[in-house]
Design a protein around this motif. Structure first.
Motif, PDB file in Angstrom:
ATOM      1  N   ASP A  20     -48.159  47.719  -7.246  1.00 27.69           N
ATOM      2  CA  ASP A  20     -47.429  48.296  -8.105  1.00 27.69           C
ATOM      3  C   ASP A  20     -46.419  47.228  -9.096  1.00 27.69           C
ATOM      4  N   GLU A  21     -45.876  47.911  -9.935  1.00 24.43           N
ATOM      5  CA  GLU A  21     -45.015  47.267 -11.043  1.00 24.43           C
ATOM      6  C   GLU A  21     -43.742  46.295 -10.171  1.00 24.43           C
ATOM      7  N   ALA A  22     -43.446  46.829  -9.097  1.00 24.97           N
ATOM      8  CA  ALA A  22     -42.346  46.166  -8.184  1.00 24.97           C
ATOM      9  C   ALA A  22     -42.972  45.187  -7.165  1.00 24.97           C
ATOM     10  N   GLY A  23     -44.319  45.078  -7.182  1.00 23.37           N
ATOM     11  CA  GLY A  23     -44.979  44.010  -6.412  1.00 23.37           C
ATOM     12  C   GLY A  23     -45.362  44.333  -4.974  1.00 23.37           C
ATOM     13  N   ARG A  24     -45.278  45.837  -4.693  1.00 24.70           N
ATOM     14  CA  ARG A  24     -45.629  46.207  -3.538  1.00 24.70           C
ATOM     15  C   ARG A  24     -47.086  46.402  -3.248  1.00 24.70           C
ATOM     16  N   VAL A  25     -47.829  46.232  -2.205  1.00 28.58           N
ATOM     17  CA  VAL A  25     -49.125  46.440  -1.919  1.00 28.58           C
ATOM     18  C   VAL A  25     -49.347  47.569  -1.252  1.00 28.58           C
ATOM     19  N   PHE A  26     -50.522  48.355  -1.726  1.00 30.02           N
ATOM     20  CA  PHE A  26     -50.949  49.571  -1.174  1.00 30.02           C
ATOM     21  C   PHE A  26     -52.483  49.050  -0.761  1.00 30.02           C
ATOM     22  N   CYS A  27     -52.543  49.195   0.622  1.00 21.75           N
ATOM     23  CA  CYS A  27     -53.838  48.824   1.275  1.00 21.75           C
ATOM     24  C   CYS A  27     -54.368  49.952   1.968  1.00 21.75           C
ATOM     25  N   THR A  28     -55.637  50.238   2.064  1.00 26.54           N
ATOM     26  CA  THR A  28     -56.216  51.248   3.029  1.00 26.54           C
ATOM     27  C   THR A  28     -56.301  50.691   4.267  1.00 26.54           C
ATOM     28  N   GLY A  29     -56.218  51.339   5.282  1.00 26.81           N
ATOM     29  CA  GLY A  29     -56.031  50.760   6.714  1.00 26.81           C
ATOM     30  C   GLY A  29     -56.212  51.977   7.816  1.00 26.81           C
ATOM     31  N   ALA A  53     -60.909  55.003   2.083  1.00 28.43           N
ATOM     32  CA  ALA A  53     -61.584  53.925   1.597  1.00 28.43           C
ATOM     33  C   ALA A  53     -61.008  52.966   0.556  1.00 28.43           C
ATOM     34  N   ASN A  54     -60.316  53.791  -0.578  1.00 29.72           N
ATOM     35  CA  ASN A  54     -59.999  53.222  -1.770  1.00 29.72           C
ATOM     36  C   ASN A  54     -58.553  53.765  -2.246  1.00 29.72           C
ATOM     37  N   VAL A  55     -58.033  53.027  -3.042  1.00 30.59           N
ATOM     38  CA  VAL A  55     -56.749  53.638  -3.682  1.00 30.59           C
ATOM     39  C   VAL A  55     -56.737  53.034  -5.171  1.00 30.59           C
ATOM     40  N   ALA A  56     -56.278  53.959  -6.071  1.00 26.38           N
ATOM     41  CA  ALA A  56     -56.131  53.404  -7.578  1.00 26.38           C
ATOM     42  C   ALA A  56     -55.150  54.201  -8.150  1.00 26.38           C
ATOM     43  N   PHE A  57     -54.359  53.458  -9.023  1.00 25.39           N
ATOM     44  CA  PHE A  57     -53.218  53.944  -9.893  1.00 25.39           C
ATOM     45  C   PHE A  57     -53.941  54.765 -11.170  1.00 25.39           C
ATOM     46  N   VAL A  58     -53.496  55.940 -11.175  1.00 25.70           N
ATOM     47  CA  VAL A  58     -54.441  56.575 -12.489  1.00 25.70           C
ATOM     48  C   VAL A  58     -53.228  57.356 -13.067  1.00 25.70           C
ATOM     49  N   GLY A  59     -53.693  57.929 -14.241  1.00 24.72           N
ATOM     50  CA  GLY A  59     -52.976  58.792 -15.319  1.00 24.72           C
ATOM     51  C   GLY A  59     -52.535  57.937 -16.343  1.00 24.72           C
ATOM     52  N   ALA A  60     -51.797  58.470 -17.480  1.00 27.25           N
ATOM     53  CA  ALA A  60     -51.651  57.710 -18.760  1.00 27.25           C
ATOM     54  C   ALA A  60     -50.249  56.912 -18.280  1.00 27.25           C
ATOM     55  N   ASP A  61     -49.283  57.109 -17.238  1.00 27.45           N
ATOM     56  CA  ASP A  61     -48.213  56.603 -16.704  1.00 27.45           C
ATOM     57  C   ASP A  61     -48.595  55.575 -15.619  1.00 27.45           C
ATOM     58  N   LEU A  62     -49.693  55.718 -15.072  1.00 27.72           N
ATOM     59  CA  LEU A  62     -50.088  54.923 -13.859  1.00 27.72           C
ATOM     60  C   LEU A  62     -49.098  55.241 -12.613  1.00 27.72           C
ATOM     61  N   LYS A  63     -48.525  56.480 -12.500  1.00 26.71           N
ATOM     62  CA  LYS A  63     -47.850  57.016 -11.376  1.00 26.71           C
ATOM     63  C   LYS A  63     -48.473  57.894 -10.733  1.00 26.71           C
ATOM     64  N   LEU A  65     -51.199  57.961  -7.464  1.00 23.55           N
ATOM     65  CA  LEU A  65     -51.715  57.270  -6.555  1.00 23.55           C
ATOM     66  C   LEU A  65     -53.258  58.083  -6.204  1.00 23.55           C
ATOM     67  N   MET A  66     -54.287  57.714  -6.633  1.00 22.45           N
ATOM     68  CA  MET A  66     -55.514  58.243  -6.171  1.00 22.45           C
ATOM     69  C   MET A  66     -55.972  57.570  -4.710  1.00 22.45           C
ATOM     70  N   LEU A  67     -56.341  58.560  -3.862  1.00 19.26           N
ATOM     71  CA  LEU A  67     -57.046  58.123  -2.575  1.00 19.26           C
ATOM     72  C   LEU A  67     -58.259  58.645  -2.483  1.00 19.26           C
ATOM     73  N   THR A  68     -59.266  57.755  -2.239  1.00 19.97           N
ATOM     74  CA  THR A  68     -60.633  58.205  -2.047  1.00 19.97           C
ATOM     75  C   THR A  68     -60.911  58.013  -0.370  1.00 19.97           C
ATOM     76  N   ALA A  69     -61.378  59.118   0.048  1.00 20.01           N
ATOM     77  CA  ALA A  69     -61.651  59.228   1.506  1.00 20.01           C
ATOM     78  C   ALA A  69     -62.981  59.681   1.803  1.00 20.01           C
TER      79      ALA A  69
END
Length: 92
Positions: A20-29, A53-63, A65-69
């Motif tokens: 994210d913009e703050a440098g935080r890491v989102f990792c599936t585990g 399995a995966n994550v993505a920031f989506v939407g016009a504002d990228l706020k 978080l989409m999680l694919t399971a």
């Protein structure tokens, strides 16, 4: 950054990763999505009812978080936008 994520094949293993913009890491585990501060400190785990399995920031504002399971797609609104992929920046 240095962070440890022990894999657990029954509940997931490190795979998809976004920042994210703050440098935080989102990792599936194991058990969901692990969230780390830029220095590697674990903030917490977003638990999911199935292996993620995966994550993505989506939407016009990228706020969003989409999680694919395993069999589902989940969304979660976040306060800090994700970093856009370089090719996404060119579309604006």
């Amino acid at each position: 950054m240095s962070a440890g994520m022990a894999p657990d094949e029954s509940t997931g293993c490190p795979d998809g990763m976004k920042v994210d913009e703050a440098g935080r890491v989102f990792c599936t585990g194991a058990s969901g999505v692990w969230v780390f501060e830029p220095d590697g400190t674990l903030i917490g785990i977003i638990e999911t009812p199935e292996i993620c399995a995966n994550v993505a920031f989506v939407g016009a504002d990228l706020k969003t978080l989409m999680l694919t399971a395993s069999t589902s797609v989940y969304t979660l609104r976040v306060k800090t936008p994700g970093l856009p992929h370089p090719s996404y920046r060119n579309l604006k």
